[in-house]
Design a protein around this motif. Sequence first.
Motif, PDB file in Angstrom:
ATOM      1  N   SER A 171      -7.993 -56.764 -20.489  1.00 36.01           N
ATOM      2  CA  SER A 171      -9.014 -55.704 -20.589  1.00 36.01           C
ATOM      3  C   SER A 171      -8.703 -54.576 -19.904  1.00 36.01           C
ATOM      4  CB  SER A 171     -10.225 -56.534 -20.425  1.00 36.01           C
ATOM      5  OG  SER A 171     -10.285 -57.018 -19.200  1.00 36.01           O
ATOM      6  N   PRO A 216     -10.636 -53.043 -17.481  1.00 33.47           N
ATOM      7  CA  PRO A 216     -10.722 -53.186 -15.819  1.00 33.47           C
ATOM      8  C   PRO A 216      -9.764 -53.954 -15.212  1.00 33.47           C
ATOM      9  CG  PRO A 216     -12.706 -53.510 -17.099  1.00 33.47           C
ATOM     10  CD  PRO A 216     -11.440 -53.505 -18.003  1.00 33.47           C
ATOM     11  N   TYR A 269     -10.801 -58.455 -12.776  1.00 34.24           N
ATOM     12  CA  TYR A 269     -11.540 -59.523 -13.467  1.00 34.24           C
ATOM     13  C   TYR A 269     -13.141 -59.527 -13.241  1.00 34.24           C
ATOM     14  CZ  TYR A 269     -11.836 -64.121 -16.048  1.00 34.24           C
ATOM     15  OH  TYR A 269     -12.219 -64.959 -17.030  1.00 34.24           O
ATOM     16  N   ASP A 286     -17.829 -56.295 -10.863  1.00 35.23           N
ATOM     17  CA  ASP A 286     -19.247 -55.969 -11.643  1.00 35.23           C
ATOM     18  C   ASP A 286     -19.352 -56.873 -12.802  1.00 35.23           C
ATOM     19  OD1 ASP A 286     -19.365 -53.453 -10.630  1.00 35.23           O
ATOM     20  OD2 ASP A 286     -17.930 -52.544 -11.849  1.00 35.23           O
ATOM     21  N   HIS A 297     -17.215 -58.505 -14.651  1.00 41.73           N
ATOM     22  CA  HIS A 297     -16.772 -58.086 -15.904  1.00 41.73           C
ATOM     23  C   HIS A 297     -16.268 -59.415 -16.452  1.00 41.73           C
ATOM     24  CE1 HIS A 297     -13.779 -56.384 -18.868  1.00 41.73           C
ATOM     25  NE2 HIS A 297     -12.831 -57.171 -18.284  1.00 41.73           N
ATOM     26  N   ASN A 327     -17.107 -60.077 -20.761  1.00 37.25           N
ATOM     27  CA  ASN A 327     -15.959 -60.742 -21.849  1.00 37.25           C
ATOM     28  C   ASN A 327     -16.367 -62.096 -22.247  1.00 37.25           C
ATOM     29  OD1 ASN A 327     -14.620 -58.482 -21.054  1.00 37.25           O
ATOM     30  ND2 ASN A 327     -13.024 -59.538 -20.126  1.00 37.25           N
TER      31      ASN A 327
END
Length: 358
Positions: free
Chosen positions: A12, A14, A247, A250, A252, A256
Motif C-alpha cells: 500500500s 503509506p 503500516y 495513522d 493504516h 486496510n
Amino acid sequence: MNFASDNIVGASAPVLQALVQANSGALPAYGNDEITKRVKARFADIFEHEVAVHLVTTGTAANALALASAVPPWGLCVCHQEGHVIDDECGAPEFFMHGAKLVGLPGVGGKLAADDVASYLKSLPKAVKQMPPKALSISQVTECGLVYSLDEIKALGAVCREHGLSFHMDGARFVNALVSLDCTPAEMTWKQGVDILSFGATKNGCLMAEAIVVFNPALAEALDYRAKRAGQVVSKGRIISAQFEGYFADDHWYANARHANRMAKLLSEGLSGIPGVRLGWPTQANEVFPIVPKAIDQALKATGAHYHAWTDVSLPADERVGPDEALIRLVTSFATTEAEVRQVVDIARSALSRQAAE
C-alpha cells in the motif's frame, strides 16, 4: 478478478512511502538503526506489554522460529490438522525444531476446542517413549476463515497453563481478526494467555514484513541466535522496519483490514443471496468459502477469475459438498474493489440463469 489470496497484491502507498524515505542515506546495519528501535517500541505500545520483537521476512520464518523457541527436539506441538504450520510450511517448523513434531487435531472450521485439546493431552502416556507436548499453536484467522473469540482463546490458554504448554498464535491475518472482534491486540493475545505471536503484515499491505512478538521472556532468550542461523537477521534491517512504520502510522493497518473485511462481507452477502449457493463457514474476516453449483465454478473460471478450490475436511458434520457442487475460497484484500466484488456476483448469478434456461 483475482481472489486467490491477499498476498498477491503489492504494498500500500503509506508502506511504500515509508520505505522510500528510509532508503535515503546511511544507517547502522542489522537492526541497530533508529527506525527499527522506534518500531520495536511501537510494538510494546500496541500490545500494552513489554515484548521482545524479531523482524523477519516471511510468515514461514516467523512460525518456524517461534515454535522452535517453545519446543525442544524431543517435544510435541499440538495444532489443528489443517493449520498452516502443519499443512503449508513444507516441514519448516519441524526442521527448525530439530526433530520435534507437530500433531494435528480435528475441529470444525479450522478451530481447536479447548475440551478436545485437553482430552488429547490427558490421553498421552507419561513415558519416555512418548514425545511430551510442549506447545499449542492456533491460527487467527483460521484456514477456514473463522475467528477465535476471546473466550475461546482464553479457554485454550487455560489448558496450556494447566498442562505446561507454551501458547503460540499464528497471526498471518492478525488485524483482520482484531477488526472482526473489535478488541485490542492485548485482549486477543497475552491477556488470554498467548506466549508468543507470529504477527503478519505482508497480507495486509506490506511487501515482506512479519514479526515474532514474544510476551513470555523465557521464550525470547535464544531467538536472536535462531534468527541469525535462519538467515533472518537482515543486514539492511531498516527495510523491514520501515514497512512497519508506514503500516502502523495513522492506524493504516486497521484501515486496510477494515476494507478487506468489508469487501469479504459484501462478497459473502452477494453470493449467499443466489439460490443454490451457501457458505461452508460464516464469513468472519476477509475470506469467503461458498459452496457453489459447478456451473458457477466453471463460469468464473471461464472469465479468468482466480481463486482456489478448498478442502471439505473441516466442514460441520451436517454439511456436505454434493457431486455437482464445488467448495471454493475467495480472499479479499486492502486493494479489492467493490466493482470486482459485483462482477463475481453478477457472473455467478448469470451462470445459474443460463443453466435454468437451457
